[in-house]
Enzyme design. Structure first.
Site: not given
Ligand code: CS2
Ligand code: MG
Length: 412
Positions: A37, A122, A147, A159, A220, A222, A246, A272, A293, A322, A326, A349, A412
């Site tokens: 991504n 999500h 989530r 995010y 998450d 992040h 996460e 991830e 992950r 993960h 994407d 996920e 981020w």
């Molecule tokens: C996130 C993702 O799914 C997750 O746990 O961390 O949305 C992540 O931000 C994207 O896959 C990054 O490409």
């Molecule tokens: Mg994540």
């Protein structure tokens, strides 16, 4: 059975995807996901310019030797671009081998160890009413684990929070959250850890009060907290009994998780953004995490991720692959076959892809009563309509980045 041709197919129906298609001299084809991504074109070049020329004429049955050849002959080891390219080759060769054997891929990995794969979706909301509505939309779709991400008062953009719901025919509400935004530059978002740490426990208290104590809830972080901030959050969420927290802190410094682990029993999921077993070595051997992950797509493929998960299994650590939008349908299918076969499966996920993506990739997996299954088709069970793919050329798109109130760039 020799590799006769290799095509790198770039398409952007709902978002950018990179797919490697291998074809053998007896007409079998295999697909591998190479989507990274925001850096898709780097993997396209790595494959087209440096890997495809090495594949033509190789024995398609030699999956392990091809993996070791690509990993060691590159000299420059590891990294997201290299390991995504190797992953695509690995998965495409597994797809071919399973088709040659006339079996769904999971059968070659040891057969099914369970009837299906528990998935999580999500849910998000700019406020509690929207979050609750989003949670209900996932429960209505059959998800058994959810989530929870929310806006934070005082922060402009954050995010994981989807925009308005759209209604997809009789499929109910769909809250799309596509982090990568189609533009020539990354979008800048804002962040304030103190505001986040103050706000989040109340959100989980409200969710538990509304939906009860039983449903597995995930969150998450992040990568945004220091270890002691992550420890504080993990401890403050203990009353709400999360399935996992996460990416609570950037884990390049694996030892940082020792501090988090000392302070909280909230289960931790990380990885991830990792791409080899070395990123996990301390985390696994010291049991600093509970879930691995990584996605097949980013970690060198099925061959490599299965080795990592077999290593993790010796330390009672499970998979939590993960699976955002994407990860292409090809990458998702690879994850499902691997998850069905390994003993230490944890959760999968599953954000589900959009209608345009599903018009490019024909899939045979099922999602029933909150459980995924890769299906019984020989191979991965995914095909790619090259003509349909050609309708959606690559579009520049980047993940956002964060700045603090004083302008400092932040994770981020
Ligand atoms: C996130 C993702 O799914 C997750 O746990 O961390 O949305 C992540 O931000 C994207 O896959 C990054 O490409
Ligand atoms: Mg994540």
């Amino acid at each position: 059975m020799k590799i006769q041709s290799a095509e790198v197919i770039v398409t952007s129906p709902d978002r950018n995807f990179v797919t490697l298609k291998l074809t053998t001299d007896d007409g079998l084809t295999g697909l591998g996901d190479a989507t990274l991504n925001g850096r898709e074109l780097a993997v396209v070049s790595y494959l087209r310019d440096h890997v495809v020329p090495l594949l033509i004429g190789r024995d398609a049955h030699q999956i392990e030797d091809t993996w070791q050849f690509l990993y060691r002959s590159a000299y420059w080891r590891r990294g997201p671009v290299t390991m995504a390219a190797i992953a695509a080759v690995d998965v495409a060769l597994w797809d071919i081998k399973a088709k040659a054997a006339g079996m769904p891929l999971y059968q070659l990995l040891g057969g099914a160890s369970r009837t299906g794969l528990m998935a999580y979706g999500h849910a998000s909301g700019r406020d509690l009413p929207e979050l609750f509505d989003n949670v209900r939309s996932y429960l209505d779709k059959g998800y058994k684990a959810i989530r929870i991400q929310t806006a934070v008062p005082g922060l402009r953009a954050i995010y994981g929070v989807a925009g308005n719901a759209t209604t997809e025919g009789n499929k109910g509400k769909r809250y799309d959250y596509e982090p990568a935004q189609r533009a020539d530059l990354p979008v800048e978002e804002d962040w304030d850890t103190r505001k986040y740490l103050t706000h989040l426990p109340g959100v989980f208290e409200a969710v538990r009060n509304e939906f009860g104590a039983d449903i597995p809830l995930l969150h998450d972080g992040h990568h945004r907290m220091t270890p002691i901030q992550a420890a504080k959050l993990g401890k403050s969420l203990e009353p709400y009994d999360l399935f996992w927290l996460e990416d609570c802190t950037p884990a390049e410094n694996q030892a940082a998780l020792r501090l988090v682990r000392q302070h909280t029993t909230t289960p931790l999921a990380i990885g991830e953004v990792f791409n080899t077993v070395w990123d996990y070595q301390t985390l696994i051997t010291e049991q600093l995490i509970d879930y691995v992950r990584s996605a097949v797509t980013h970690t060198g493929g099925i061959s490599a991720l299965k080795k990592i998960l077999d290593f993790a299994a010796q330390y009672q650590i499970k998979s939590g692959m993960h699976g955002p939008t994407d990860i292409s349908p090809v990458g998702m299918a690879a994850a499902m076959h691997l998850g069905l076969a390994i003993h230490n499966f944890g959760i999968q996920e599953y954000m589900s892809h959009g209608a345009l993506t599903n018009s490019v990739f024909q899939q045979t997996f099922t999602f029933t009563d909150g459980m995924l299954h890769p299906g019984e088709q020989p191979g991965l069970g995914v095909s790619l309509d090259v003509d349909e793919a050609g309708k959606y050329p690559y579009q520049t798109a980047y993940l956002p980045y964060n700045r603090l109130a004083d302008g400092t760039v932040h994770d981020w």
